[in-house]
Design a protein around this motif. Structure first.
Motif, PDB file in Angstrom:
ATOM      1  N   SER A   1       2.390   7.769  14.163  1.00  0.00           N
ATOM      2  CA  SER A   1       3.422   7.512  13.200  1.00  0.00           C
ATOM      3  C   SER A   1       2.652   7.223  12.000  1.00  0.00           C
ATOM      4  N   ASP A   2       2.620   8.031  11.017  1.00  0.00           N
ATOM      5  CA  ASP A   2       2.203   7.429   9.894  1.00  0.00           C
ATOM      6  C   ASP A   2       2.869   6.523   8.968  1.00  0.00           C
ATOM      7  N   ALA A   3       4.337   6.329   9.042  1.00  0.00           N
ATOM      8  CA  ALA A   3       5.033   5.635   8.549  1.00  0.00           C
ATOM      9  C   ALA A   3       4.791   4.107   9.273  1.00  0.00           C
ATOM     10  N   LEU A   4       4.688   3.970  10.351  1.00  0.00           N
ATOM     11  CA  LEU A   4       4.371   2.627  11.019  1.00  0.00           C
ATOM     12  C   LEU A   4       3.024   2.170  10.772  1.00  0.00           C
ATOM     13  N   SER A   5       2.042   2.962  10.677  1.00  0.00           N
ATOM     14  CA  SER A   5       0.696   2.610  10.518  1.00  0.00           C
ATOM     15  C   SER A   5       0.649   2.153   8.910  1.00  0.00           C
ATOM     16  N   ALA A   6       1.605   2.686   8.067  1.00  0.00           N
ATOM     17  CA  ALA A   6       1.442   2.184   6.617  1.00  0.00           C
ATOM     18  C   ALA A   6       2.152   0.733   6.794  1.00  0.00           C
ATOM     19  N   LYS A   7       3.174   0.486   7.316  1.00  0.00           N
ATOM     20  CA  LYS A   7       3.717  -0.908   7.708  1.00  0.00           C
ATOM     21  C   LYS A   7       2.607  -1.779   8.013  1.00  0.00           C
ATOM     22  N   VAL A   8       1.751  -1.392   9.186  1.00  0.00           N
ATOM     23  CA  VAL A   8       0.918  -2.303   9.504  1.00  0.00           C
ATOM     24  C   VAL A   8      -0.253  -2.590   8.279  1.00  0.00           C
ATOM     25  N   LEU A   9      -0.749  -1.653   7.838  1.00  0.00           N
ATOM     26  CA  LEU A   9      -1.760  -1.606   6.460  1.00  0.00           C
ATOM     27  C   LEU A   9      -1.045  -2.563   5.380  1.00  0.00           C
ATOM     28  N   ALA A  10       0.192  -2.407   5.112  1.00  0.00           N
ATOM     29  CA  ALA A  10       0.843  -3.238   4.052  1.00  0.00           C
ATOM     30  C   ALA A  10       1.001  -4.496   4.230  1.00  0.00           C
ATOM     31  N   TRP A  11       1.238  -4.811   5.638  1.00  0.00           N
ATOM     32  CA  TRP A  11       1.225  -6.316   6.120  1.00  0.00           C
ATOM     33  C   TRP A  11      -0.265  -6.941   6.044  1.00  0.00           C
ATOM     34  N   ALA A  12      -1.193  -6.402   6.420  1.00  0.00           N
ATOM     35  CA  ALA A  12      -2.717  -6.807   6.474  1.00  0.00           C
ATOM     36  C   ALA A  12      -3.096  -7.069   5.044  1.00  0.00           C
ATOM     37  N   GLU A  13      -2.810  -6.156   4.093  1.00  0.00           N
ATOM     38  CA  GLU A  13      -3.100  -6.177   2.781  1.00  0.00           C
ATOM     39  C   GLU A  13      -2.280  -7.316   2.081  1.00  0.00           C
ATOM     40  N   ALA A  14      -1.172  -7.637   2.282  1.00  0.00           N
ATOM     41  CA  ALA A  14      -0.345  -8.737   2.010  1.00  0.00           C
ATOM     42  C   ALA A  14      -0.939 -10.158   2.408  1.00  0.00           C
ATOM     43  N   ASN A  15      -1.795  -9.924   3.544  1.00  0.00           N
ATOM     44  CA  ASN A  15      -2.144 -11.194   3.993  1.00  0.00           C
ATOM     45  C   ASN A  15      -3.746 -11.368   3.521  1.00  0.00           C
ATOM     46  N   ASP A  16      -4.000 -10.192   2.475  1.00  0.00           N
ATOM     47  CA  ASP A  16      -5.419 -10.258   2.136  1.00  0.00           C
ATOM     48  C   ASP A  16      -6.746 -10.167   3.130  1.00  0.00           C
ATOM     49  N   PHE A  17      -6.225  -9.771   4.400  1.00  0.00           N
ATOM     50  CA  PHE A  17      -6.862  -9.619   5.402  1.00  0.00           C
ATOM     51  C   PHE A  17      -7.563 -11.011   5.859  1.00  0.00           C
ATOM     52  N   ARG A  18      -6.856 -12.123   5.576  1.00  0.00           N
ATOM     53  CA  ARG A  18      -7.181 -13.335   5.894  1.00  0.00           C
ATOM     54  C   ARG A  18      -6.787 -13.715   7.284  1.00  0.00           C
TER      55      ARG A  18
END
Length: 395
Positions: free
Chosen positions: A98-115
């Motif tokens: 699911s590209d849509a769900l993968s995008a959600k995961v990536l957006a969350w990680a980026e919002a965390n600045d991968f911290r």
């Protein structure tokens, strides 16, 4: 006449395991349909319910008024509660493509600045690393996903904690939380360390994870029961029915953590034998502890108590993957897996909200039919990913 009857009975006995499995599927499929989803373990049915759970949970992250308890420590978006959801969501997105769900995961990680979380030594604040490292491994994120993880883990390696593993003075200030002195930590921490070695090729992280995991298991694993105590406070404790006190979700965390260590270890690593043996020993104990309705209880051995979904979800995930990896016998474990999966599907509302999830805690507690939590959905998605993979191989 007698010989003919014996022949029929012989055929029936040979077919009994198959019939039992079919009865489990049929009975719980009807129950699942009554709730809006089919509990049949085929790819289409699994995808429908898993997508519904994923979408409902992600769409309700901005309003958590339905959650009874939230953690008071660490930044919530980088803490273990959301990390547990996103570990399940990342795996489901990958398995279901699911590209849509993968995008959600990536957006969350980026919002965390991968911290990572705010506490350098605490495993709960390391759990998010598993999602970041998975994104890096799959090429969805670059080296920015490694920066915080390596900084934390290098600092720990420079001065490894040597505190004792006894859980004192008490929660949440026990000094031992600088190490993995509680069963939940075996899901939160060690896999991230081993995964960092897999991504970077530096074995130091994997070696630390293996050493500390073994220390925790040696301390917390009850060899007679084949289950983990949550922490040292529960040694010698008994529940309301006189049972030894083994917390369902705490054992689910440890069970899934063993699998994630196996996922991250090289195929030729001699340490795999330890995790495989521990996993199989624990699996046998979990099989014995399952209640007739398919659920595991919050207090694992209190079969007369209330069913609990989050611990059940992690056990389903572990058992199904154990069968897929050839560690567990399918004929023995598949009926238990199907009963449990069907029970979990029956706990999902038509909108996709998973119920019967015990709230944040560190011991068996009350479970209500409507109770839900982010880590419950994460565990459900892990279970769904394993059931879905099995369904796809059977096509």
């Amino acid at each position: 006449m007698t010989k003919r009857k014996r022949g029929v009975m012989g055929h029936y006995l040979l077919l009994a395991p198959v019939v039992a499995t079919l009865l489990v599927v049929t009975t719980w499929t009807l129950a699942g349909q009554a709730k809006g989803f089919s509990a049949a373990p085929n790819a289409g049915a699994v995808r429908r319910v898993a997508d519904a759970v994923a979408v409902w949970q992600v769409s309700h992250l901005d309003d958590l008024s339905y959650v009874t308890r939230l953690p008071e420590h660490a930044e919530f978006s980088r803490g273990w509660v959301q990390a547990s959801l996103y570990i399940g969501l990342e795996r489901w997105a990958r398995v279901a493509r699911s590209d849509a769900l993968s995008a959600k995961v990536l957006a969350w990680a980026e919002a965390n600045d991968f911290r990572l979380g705010d506490r350098l030594m605490h495993a709960d604040d390391h759990a998010v690393a598993q999602v970041y490292l998975a994104l890096r491994r799959d090429g969805l994120a670059g080296d920015e996903a490694l920066t915080s993880v390596r900084a934390y883990f290098d600092a720990i390696l420079a001065a490894p904690p040597t505190v004792a593993l006894d859980f004192v003075p008490t929660y949440p200030d026990a000094a031992c939380t600088a190490r993995w002195c509680w069963s939940d930590a075996l899901f939160m921490g060690p896999p991230a360390w081993a995964q960092l070695s897999a991504v970077t090729g530096d074995p130091r992280y994997r070696d630390y994870a293996d050493r500390e995991f073994r220390a925790a298991a040696d301390y917390l694993f009850d060899k007679d029961a084949g289950l983990f105590f949550r922490d040292s406070r529960f040694f010698g404790q008994h529940g309301q029915f006189g049972e030894k006190l083994f917390w369902s979700r705490g054992n689910g965390w440890a069970y899934a953590g063993i699998l994630h260590m196996l996922d991250a270890l090289p195929r030729d690593d001699s340490a795999r034998i330890f995790y495989q043996r521990l996993f199989m020993r624990m699996s046998a104990a979990l099989l014995r502890a399952q209640a007739k309705d398919g659920f595991w209880r919050s207090s694992m051995l209190a079969l007369r108590s209330q069913p609990e979904a989050s611990g059940t979800a992690f056990v389903v995930y572990g058992m199904q993957r154990g069968v897929a990896l050839g560690l567990l016998d399918g004929q023995t474990y598949r009926p238990a897996i199907l009963r449990a999966w069907s029970a979990l599907v029956g706990a999902v509302s038509p909108e996709g909200r998973l119920g019967r999830v015990q709230q944040i805690g560190d011991a068996p507690d009350e479970v209500r039919p409507e109770s839900t939590q982010l880590y419950g959905a994460g565990g459900f998605l892990l279970a769904a990913s394993a059931i879905y993979e099995d369904a796809m191989t059977r096509r």
